[in-house]
Design a protein around this motif. Sequence first.
Motif, PDB file in Angstrom:
ATOM      1  N   ASP A  52      39.291  23.907 -21.735  1.00 50.05           N
ATOM      2  CA  ASP A  52      40.259  24.157 -22.786  1.00 50.05           C
ATOM      3  C   ASP A  52      41.648  24.466 -22.221  1.00 50.05           C
ATOM      4  O   ASP A  52      42.287  25.439 -22.583  1.00 50.05           O
ATOM      5  CB  ASP A  52      39.758  25.312 -23.663  1.00 50.05           C
ATOM      6  CG  ASP A  52      40.528  25.385 -24.967  1.00 50.05           C
ATOM      7  OD1 ASP A  52      41.089  24.362 -25.389  1.00 50.05           O
ATOM      8  OD2 ASP A  52      40.586  26.480 -25.560  1.00 50.05           O
ATOM      9  N   TRP A  53      42.095  23.638 -21.301  1.00 50.21           N
ATOM     10  CA  TRP A  53      43.367  23.870 -20.616  1.00 50.21           C
ATOM     11  C   TRP A  53      44.478  23.079 -21.270  1.00 50.21           C
ATOM     12  O   TRP A  53      44.326  21.907 -21.552  1.00 50.21           O
ATOM     13  CB  TRP A  53      43.231  23.455 -19.160  1.00 50.21           C
ATOM     14  CG  TRP A  53      44.204  24.135 -18.260  1.00 50.21           C
ATOM     15  CD1 TRP A  53      45.343  23.599 -17.758  1.00 50.21           C
ATOM     16  CD2 TRP A  53      44.130  25.454 -17.747  1.00 50.21           C
ATOM     17  NE1 TRP A  53      45.981  24.501 -16.963  1.00 50.21           N
ATOM     18  CE2 TRP A  53      45.256  25.659 -16.945  1.00 50.21           C
ATOM     19  CE3 TRP A  53      43.213  26.495 -17.898  1.00 50.21           C
ATOM     20  CZ2 TRP A  53      45.495  26.848 -16.281  1.00 50.21           C
ATOM     21  CZ3 TRP A  53      43.454  27.675 -17.244  1.00 50.21           C
ATOM     22  CH2 TRP A  53      44.584  27.849 -16.439  1.00 50.21           C
ATOM     23  N   ASN A  54      45.612  23.675 -21.437  1.00 50.58           N
ATOM     24  CA  ASN A  54      46.757  23.043 -22.075  1.00 50.58           C
ATOM     25  C   ASN A  54      47.628  22.362 -21.023  1.00 50.58           C
ATOM     26  O   ASN A  54      47.936  22.949 -19.996  1.00 50.58           O
ATOM     27  CB  ASN A  54      47.554  24.132 -22.808  1.00 50.58           C
ATOM     28  CG  ASN A  54      48.758  23.601 -23.523  1.00 50.58           C
ATOM     29  OD1 ASN A  54      49.562  22.868 -22.956  1.00 50.58           O
ATOM     30  ND2 ASN A  54      48.899  23.984 -24.773  1.00 50.58           N
ATOM     31  N   ALA A  55      48.060  21.141 -21.299  1.00 57.59           N
ATOM     32  CA  ALA A  55      48.838  20.352 -20.331  1.00 57.59           C
ATOM     33  C   ALA A  55      50.077  21.081 -19.835  1.00 57.59           C
ATOM     34  O   ALA A  55      50.426  21.025 -18.666  1.00 57.59           O
ATOM     35  CB  ALA A  55      49.249  19.016 -20.953  1.00 57.59           C
ATOM     36  N   GLY A  56      50.775  21.763 -20.686  1.00 53.38           N
ATOM     37  CA  GLY A  56      51.995  22.447 -20.283  1.00 53.38           C
ATOM     38  C   GLY A  56      51.747  23.655 -19.414  1.00 53.38           C
ATOM     39  O   GLY A  56      52.650  24.149 -18.756  1.00 53.38           O
ATOM     40  N   LYS A  57      50.536  24.147 -19.376  1.00 51.57           N
ATOM     41  CA  LYS A  57      50.229  25.360 -18.633  1.00 51.57           C
ATOM     42  C   LYS A  57      49.785  25.108 -17.202  1.00 51.57           C
ATOM     43  O   LYS A  57      49.666  26.028 -16.431  1.00 51.57           O
ATOM     44  CB  LYS A  57      49.139  26.158 -19.351  1.00 51.57           C
ATOM     45  CG  LYS A  57      49.496  26.558 -20.753  1.00 51.57           C
ATOM     46  CD  LYS A  57      50.667  27.487 -20.754  1.00 51.57           C
ATOM     47  CE  LYS A  57      51.000  27.930 -22.159  1.00 51.57           C
ATOM     48  NZ  LYS A  57      52.205  28.715 -22.208  1.00 51.57           N
ATOM     49  N   ILE A  58      49.508  23.873 -16.857  1.00 49.82           N
ATOM     50  CA  ILE A  58      48.966  23.588 -15.533  1.00 49.82           C
ATOM     51  C   ILE A  58      50.064  23.488 -14.467  1.00 49.82           C
ATOM     52  O   ILE A  58      49.810  23.305 -13.303  1.00 49.82           O
ATOM     53  CB  ILE A  58      48.108  22.317 -15.568  1.00 49.82           C
ATOM     54  CG1 ILE A  58      47.087  22.336 -14.443  1.00 49.82           C
ATOM     55  CG2 ILE A  58      48.957  21.076 -15.536  1.00 49.82           C
ATOM     56  CD1 ILE A  58      45.968  21.364 -14.636  1.00 49.82           C
ATOM     57  N   LEU A  59      51.300  23.646 -14.858  1.00 49.45           N
ATOM     58  CA  LEU A  59      52.424  23.454 -13.951  1.00 49.45           C
ATOM     59  C   LEU A  59      52.520  24.497 -12.847  1.00 49.45           C
ATOM     60  O   LEU A  59      53.154  24.251 -11.840  1.00 49.45           O
ATOM     61  CB  LEU A  59      53.738  23.453 -14.746  1.00 49.45           C
ATOM     62  CG  LEU A  59      53.886  22.315 -15.738  1.00 49.45           C
ATOM     63  CD1 LEU A  59      55.126  22.526 -16.598  1.00 49.45           C
ATOM     64  CD2 LEU A  59      53.951  20.987 -15.027  1.00 49.45           C
ATOM     65  N   ARG A  60      51.902  25.638 -13.018  1.00 51.66           N
ATOM     66  CA  ARG A  60      52.103  26.720 -12.064  1.00 51.66           C
ATOM     67  C   ARG A  60      50.868  27.020 -11.234  1.00 51.66           C
ATOM     68  O   ARG A  60      50.585  28.168 -10.923  1.00 51.66           O
ATOM     69  CB  ARG A  60      52.577  27.949 -12.807  1.00 51.66           C
ATOM     70  CG  ARG A  60      53.926  27.702 -13.443  1.00 51.66           C
ATOM     71  CD  ARG A  60      54.546  28.864 -14.164  1.00 51.66           C
ATOM     72  NE  ARG A  60      53.712  30.020 -14.393  1.00 51.66           N
ATOM     73  CZ  ARG A  60      53.801  30.785 -15.454  1.00 51.66           C
ATOM     74  NH1 ARG A  60      54.642  30.515 -16.383  1.00 51.66           N
ATOM     75  NH2 ARG A  60      53.031  31.839 -15.582  1.00 51.66           N
ATOM     76  N   LEU A  61      50.145  26.010 -10.854  1.00 48.84           N
ATOM     77  CA  LEU A  61      48.979  26.225 -10.002  1.00 48.84           C
ATOM     78  C   LEU A  61      49.425  26.381  -8.553  1.00 48.84           C
ATOM     79  O   LEU A  61      50.384  25.742  -8.126  1.00 48.84           O
ATOM     80  CB  LEU A  61      48.012  25.051 -10.123  1.00 48.84           C
ATOM     81  CG  LEU A  61      47.320  24.926 -11.472  1.00 48.84           C
ATOM     82  CD1 LEU A  61      46.513  23.636 -11.543  1.00 48.84           C
ATOM     83  CD2 LEU A  61      46.419  26.121 -11.728  1.00 48.84           C
ATOM     84  N   PRO A  62      48.726  27.201  -7.783  1.00 49.20           N
ATOM     85  CA  PRO A  62      49.115  27.378  -6.376  1.00 49.20           C
ATOM     86  C   PRO A  62      48.832  26.119  -5.560  1.00 49.20           C
ATOM     87  O   PRO A  62      47.833  25.431  -5.775  1.00 49.20           O
ATOM     88  CB  PRO A  62      48.247  28.556  -5.917  1.00 49.20           C
ATOM     89  CG  PRO A  62      47.096  28.574  -6.849  1.00 49.20           C
ATOM     90  CD  PRO A  62      47.580  28.023  -8.152  1.00 49.20           C
ATOM     91  N   GLY A  63      49.702  25.814  -4.624  1.00 49.32           N
ATOM     92  CA  GLY A  63      49.563  24.637  -3.770  1.00 49.32           C
ATOM     93  C   GLY A  63      48.377  24.703  -2.824  1.00 49.32           C
ATOM     94  O   GLY A  63      48.089  23.739  -2.129  1.00 49.32           O
ATOM     95  N   THR A  64      47.666  25.810  -2.803  1.00 45.85           N
ATOM     96  CA  THR A  64      46.495  25.965  -1.933  1.00 45.85           C
ATOM     97  C   THR A  64      45.243  25.315  -2.508  1.00 45.85           C
ATOM     98  O   THR A  64      44.244  25.209  -1.810  1.00 45.85           O
ATOM     99  CB  THR A  64      46.204  27.460  -1.721  1.00 45.85           C
ATOM    100  OG1 THR A  64      46.067  28.089  -3.000  1.00 45.85           O
ATOM    101  CG2 THR A  64      47.321  28.127  -0.927  1.00 45.85           C
ATOM    102  N   LEU A  65      45.289  24.879  -3.777  1.00 44.19           N
ATOM    103  CA  LEU A  65      44.094  24.333  -4.417  1.00 44.19           C
ATOM    104  C   LEU A  65      43.580  23.085  -3.711  1.00 44.19           C
ATOM    105  O   LEU A  65      44.333  22.164  -3.424  1.00 44.19           O
ATOM    106  CB  LEU A  65      44.366  23.972  -5.878  1.00 44.19           C
ATOM    107  CG  LEU A  65      44.251  25.078  -6.907  1.00 44.19           C
ATOM    108  CD1 LEU A  65      44.441  24.529  -8.311  1.00 44.19           C
ATOM    109  CD2 LEU A  65      42.931  25.807  -6.811  1.00 44.19           C
ATOM    110  N   GLU A  66      42.283  23.080  -3.454  1.00 45.96           N
ATOM    111  CA  GLU A  66      41.591  21.921  -2.895  1.00 45.96           C
ATOM    112  C   GLU A  66      40.690  21.275  -3.928  1.00 45.96           C
ATOM    113  O   GLU A  66      40.301  20.121  -3.780  1.00 45.96           O
ATOM    114  CB  GLU A  66      40.767  22.347  -1.677  1.00 45.96           C
ATOM    115  CG  GLU A  66      41.616  22.865  -0.542  1.00 45.96           C
ATOM    116  CD  GLU A  66      40.782  23.439   0.595  1.00 45.96           C
ATOM    117  OE1 GLU A  66      39.536  23.312   0.579  1.00 45.96           O
ATOM    118  OE2 GLU A  66      41.379  24.038   1.507  1.00 45.96           O
TER     119      GLU A  66
END
Length: 172
Positions: free
Chosen positions: A80-94
């Motif tokens: 249930d994730w909103n497209a506009g909210k995914i912009l601030r994920l940390p660059g460490t995600l694999e």
Amino acid sequence: LDRLAVVNPTIGMSVPDAELMKSALSPFTPRSMWVSSIHGMALTPAQMAKLEWLALTDPDSDDVGDVSRMPRLRSLLTNDWNAGKILRLPGTLEALTVTDGEIAVASLGNLSRLRRLELTGSTWIEATDLAALRKLRWLGLPTNATQVEFAALIAAHPNLEVLQIAGVDSVT
């Protein structure tokens, strides 16, 4: 719990009740958590700094700001994730798994370490931007993937090891 926190303070935690999790969490700095939402749990900076794996089963819009402050976060599973909210994920995600949501693929460009992207059950916008994710090895296609996008993805990612196409009727 206090004795366990002394012996193993980084133990992974899964507590379905948010209020119980808040009270149980204080002596721990877990590396993994499975919770409904992290907003309002009052995670300390030390706890945020240790988290490497996080599953959010019922995220709210404020969770995104909290997730962006997790410098070691390597894996995020959510729905249930909103497209506009995914912009601030940390660059460490694999690894990023979104089981129900709308993903703005262009917003994933800062995730240069991303190896696994599962969008099964979700939809995406501008799939052509996935070419920038050079380390991608696992891709779960969203339900709205087209044949043209599929062909472009295969061409841009010859090193894919896993391709999930469940629920995608338009790809052959």
